[in-house]
Design an enzyme around this catalytic site. Structure first.
Site, PDB file in Angstrom:
ATOM      1  N   LEU A  80     -37.289  76.775  32.150  1.00 56.91           N
ATOM      2  CA  LEU A  80     -37.232  75.560  32.978  1.00 56.91           C
ATOM      3  C   LEU A  80     -35.983  74.733  32.662  1.00 56.91           C
ATOM      4  CD1 LEU A  80     -41.002  74.494  33.024  1.00 56.91           C
ATOM      5  CD2 LEU A  80     -39.715  75.766  34.753  1.00 56.91           C
ATOM      6  N   ARG A  81     -35.267  75.106  31.620  1.00 58.56           N
ATOM      7  CA  ARG A  81     -33.935  74.545  31.291  1.00 58.56           C
ATOM      8  C   ARG A  81     -33.937  73.077  30.858  1.00 58.56           C
ATOM      9  NH1 ARG A  81     -31.973  79.430  30.569  1.00 58.56           N
ATOM     10  NH2 ARG A  81     -31.421  80.567  32.450  1.00 58.56           N
ATOM     11  N   HIS A 140     -40.661  91.029  28.317  1.00 64.76           N
ATOM     12  CA  HIS A 140     -39.817  91.818  29.249  1.00 64.76           C
ATOM     13  C   HIS A 140     -39.503  93.250  28.781  1.00 64.76           C
ATOM     14  CE1 HIS A 140     -36.842  90.167  26.526  1.00 64.76           C
ATOM     15  NE2 HIS A 140     -36.734  89.018  27.140  1.00 64.76           N
ATOM     16  N   HIS A 166     -38.545  88.951  21.838  1.00 66.86           N
ATOM     17  CA  HIS A 166     -37.417  89.480  22.618  1.00 66.86           C
ATOM     18  C   HIS A 166     -36.846  90.617  21.769  1.00 66.86           C
ATOM     19  CE1 HIS A 166     -33.645  88.778  25.165  1.00 66.86           C
ATOM     20  NE2 HIS A 166     -33.298  89.707  24.301  1.00 66.86           N
ATOM     21  N   ASP A 197     -39.580  86.038  33.868  1.00 71.66           N
ATOM     22  CA  ASP A 197     -38.360  85.724  33.114  1.00 71.66           C
ATOM     23  C   ASP A 197     -37.410  84.930  34.020  1.00 71.66           C
ATOM     24  OD1 ASP A 197     -36.408  85.486  31.200  1.00 71.66           O
ATOM     25  OD2 ASP A 197     -35.977  87.630  31.036  1.00 71.66           O
TER      26      ASP A 197
END
Lengths: 314, 454
Positions: free
Chosen positions: B72-73, B241, B188, B324
């Site tokens: 969402l930055r 991911h 990740h 993502d």
């Protein structure tokens, strides 16, 4: 030639390559005249936009354009708005607004000429992008081979050295295989890119790989050495330069294993004493200087063909 | 709060094993009743104009989608996205709950930043926002964050997303420590040494394009490491991911061994291949190579990897689809491929993208709904993702057949970075409800909302 840009040889047909080589014959004739100038590109502006240092390619393009009477502008990015952070697209739009008809671009990032081509109404010639392509170098290599050996089809050609990082090799792989040559790549496994050795995809041409240079060179018609950047050793790709020289330097003894009269080529700049022995670089089989001269003729041919006089633009 | 009757839709709720045409009644923000063939009393009220109703005929009605992986930055990169725009994008995509990654500026690695995100989400967000906190302070890979306090403040998982925790020792401690609180570590998985400078999948396409590749082995060695550490610590591991066939295989074996390992896959890794970087796309649609919108991390892989990911989805190895969602500005993407930022703005195309697999008869609709609702809820131990009476009325109504052309300029997200621009997709959210409130309704479908006449 029906194309707006020259970005790589992967989408060239053999006929198009032949057309370039035949046009280069005519251009070479012009180069043999006392006054090496024809009006083919009069009124056109060619911009040499070089994001990487270059001597031979930039001057070769400059001379080619000038021989065709184009106005030539050289942009060294170290003295342009690029150092102020201007993006590539903005730079291209500025050059277009200033009237550039053809942009010759060299760029350290693969694919940059494709971005330019999307934002420029005029033509783009890729003068080398990242590891990706150097189509005009490959065309001048093909021209030099054809000039010396009369054909390309059926020849056995060996490219030796750092294939992984070589845009020259990539474009030559496309060009040489399209023209019917049998290609062998030779180098240490760490300096080879991923290759489809089965030929099961159309993504990249099928080539032979041979790690042993003595074997690779056996019976070859053409041997092309590539420059080895010394930092490859620091990156861990090679145990030592010494070992590289032992295994992969193009020496007189090794060249003797090729066919008599086999051509020795190098796209330059050379590291004499590393990938090529000085006596080979300057020996009787070397056509390295011819490559440089032919570069001007081939680039004249490309500029001429792109400018509209040489063919329709799609 | 207004009651709403959703009428005549194909209701799918995997958790309750519901799969029928019927009605859904929402009362005071909660699911009141779900019935096959219609709810008699409510339908009559709706007919009399006494109850707001939505005509869902021809549409799927299911729990609102849950996205375990969005960016969402905010705070820090509000030019790329804000919680307000990101949650509107989520609602437009049919998502009612999003878990946001902590690689903000500053990173979400302490209680006050978590509280900031939750406050902004409450004030400006239109869907539920569940923060994920960093595993290590400043995402530096060296010191664990205060896991206990962060869990107490509302985080649902931990991740240093954007990069791996390089130190096996720290990853071991993270898995061991977080296991006390029952929250997963979302990993990740990427070996930095093997991927340094890489911008796409390592392989023949990268060779052709002269781009530095990231080998599949760089993902798989860290997946293998983290599974081994989860076994060692009894930790709860979530693989973010997943993109390679080898990783799917490792996760499958870990699950078979009874380890607490879950996994997610993105819509783009399920439907796009590395060929897209070379400009070769689905169908006759061919674009120029080096479209920076295809630059994503982990990279788009081979057709064999895509097939393995789909198999993993089908056999339960992969629990959830997560977008993502990685919005970027045009400046971040309108540049040379090597220099472009990684990421795809994915919230608004996720459903349409996934439904291509349904329309091509590769997977069924129920599985897609499961991996967007029940699956992610189970993976992160969330109470949402169900239409059980009494649960929060988080609902999406989507038409699986509507054709639409992806036009990023119409996105709710600030990020218009998608390789799907110009493509025709089939399937789109018509309305999204959070706690019984309509937070998204496709403009052309306003007639679907029938408001009471009295």
């Amino acid at each position: 030639m029906k194309r707006k840009d020259i970005l790589d040889l992967d989408d060239f047909t053999p006929e198009e390559i032949s057309e370039v080589l035949e046009t280069a014959d005519a251009m070479k004739e012009i180069l043999s005249r006392p006054i090496k100038k024809v009006p083919a590109l009069r009124g056109k502006t060619v911009v040499n936009l070089f994001y990487e240092a270059s001597t031979r390619t930039r001057i070769s393009f400059e001379l080619a354009a000038k021989n065709l009477s184009a106005d030539v502008v050289n942009v060294a990015t170290s003295a342009s708005s690029v150092v102020k952070g201007e993006s590539l697209v903005d730079t291209i739009k500025t050059l277009q607004a200033l009237g550039a008809d053809i942009i010759v671009i060299r760029h350290p990032q693969s694919g940059a000429p494709y971005l330019v081509a999307q934002h420029l109404e005029g033509s783009v010639i890729n003068a080398g992008d990242g590891w990706h392509a150097h189509p005009t170098q490959a065309l001048l290599d093909l021209y030099t081979i054809r000039e010396n050996l009369g054909t390309i089809a059926g020849l056995s050609i060996v490219i030796v050295g750092d294939i992984l990082h070589s845009r020259v090799a990539r474009s030559n792989i496309w060009g040489m295989t399209k023209m019917g040559a049998e290609l062998t790549l030779c180098g240490p496994e760490t300096l080879l890119p991923v290759l489809d050795r089965t030929g099961s995809t159309n993504a990249f041409p099928e080539v032979r790989v041979e790690h042993n240079l003595d074997k690779a060179i056996e019976g070859a018609d053409v041997i092309m050495a590539l420059r080895l950047q010394k930092e490859r050793q620091r990156g861990g790709l090679l145990p030592s330069l010494r070992e590289y020289i032992q295994l992969y330097q193009l020496t007189k003894e090794r060249v003797a294993r090729a066919k008599p009269g086999a051509l020795v080529m190098h796209p330059g700049p050379m590291n004499e004493g590393i990938e090529i022995a000085p006596e080979v670089a300057h020996g009787s089989q070397s056509v390295i200087e011819e490559q440089v001269t032919n570069g001007v003729a081939v680039r004249m041919a490309l500029l001429h063909l792109l400018s509209g006089d040489g063919g329709d633009k799609a | 709060m207004e009651d709403i009757l959703v009428r005549g839709g194909h209701i799918i709720d995997v958790g309750q094993n519901i799969d029928f045409i019927g009605d859904l009644l929402i009362r005071e923000g909660k699911v009141a009743e779900v019935g096959a063939g219609g709810l008699a009393g409510a339908a009559e009220k709706a007919e009399r104009g006494e109850l707001r109703w939505i005509d869902a005929s021809g549409c799927i009605v299911c729990p609102g989608f849950i996205d375990l992986h969005v960016h969402l930055r905010e705070p820090g990169d509000e030019d790329k996205e804000t919680i307000a725009t990101g949650t509107r994008a989520a609602a437009a995509g049919g998502f009612t709950t999003v878990a946001c990654m902590p690689n903000t500026n500053p990173p979400i690695d302490n209680r006050s930043t978590v509280e900031y995100v939750l406050q902004v989400a409450k004030a400006q967000g239109v869907v539920k926002v569940l923060p994920i906190a960093a595993i290590t302070k400043k995402r530096g890979g060296e010191e664990l964050t205060e896991v206990g306090e962060l869990v107490a403040s509302g985080v649902v998982a931990f991740s240093d997303d954007g990069k791996s925790v390089a130190s096996s020792r720290i990853m071991r401690y993270a898995l061991a420590y977080s296991s006390m609180f029952g929250v997963p570590i979302s990993s990740h998985c990427q070996d930095e040494e093997l991927t340094k400078g890489g911008v796409m999948n390592e392989g023949i396409i990268a060779t052709r394009l002269g781009l530095k590749g990231m080998p599949a082995a760089a993902e798989e060695d860290i997946v293998a490491r983290d599974i081994a550490l989860a076994q060692l610590t009894d930790g709860c591991l979530h693989i973010a991911h997943v993109s390679t066939a080898g990783a799917v295989d490792l996760i499958r074996r870990a699950k078979a061994a009874g380890l607490a390992v879950t996994a997610e896959v993105t819509p783009h890794h399920l439907t796009l291949t590395e060929d897209w970087v070379a400009g070769v796309r689905r169908g006759p649609h061919v674009k120029a190579p080096y479209d920076t919108n295809t630059k994503v991390n982990p990279p788009l892989r081979t057709a064999e990897d895509v097939a393995a990911l789909i198999d993993g989805l089908k056999d339960g190895t992969i629990d959830a689809v997560a977008t993502d969602h990685a919005p970027h500005t045009i400046v971040d993407k309108l540049c040379e491929y090597d220099l472009a930022e990684f990421g795809i703005s994915g919230l608004e195309t996720a459903l349409g993208c996934l439904l291509t697999l349904f329309h091509e008869r590769i997977i069924d609709l129920r599985l897609i709904v499961e991996k967007l609702t029940f699956g992610p809820a189970q993976a992160f131990n969330l109470s949402c993702g169900t239409l059980k009476p009494g649960s929060s009325a988080d609902v999406v109504i989507f038409d699986p057949n509507e054709e639409w052309v992806v036009d990023p300029s119409t996105f709710q997200s600030k990020g218009h970075n998608t390789p799907l621009a110009g493509l025709t997709l089939r399937g789109r959210a018509k309305a999204t409800l959070v706690e019984g409130r309509v937070v998204f309704q496709a403009k052309e479908e306003l007639a679907y909302a029938h408001t009471p006449s009295v």
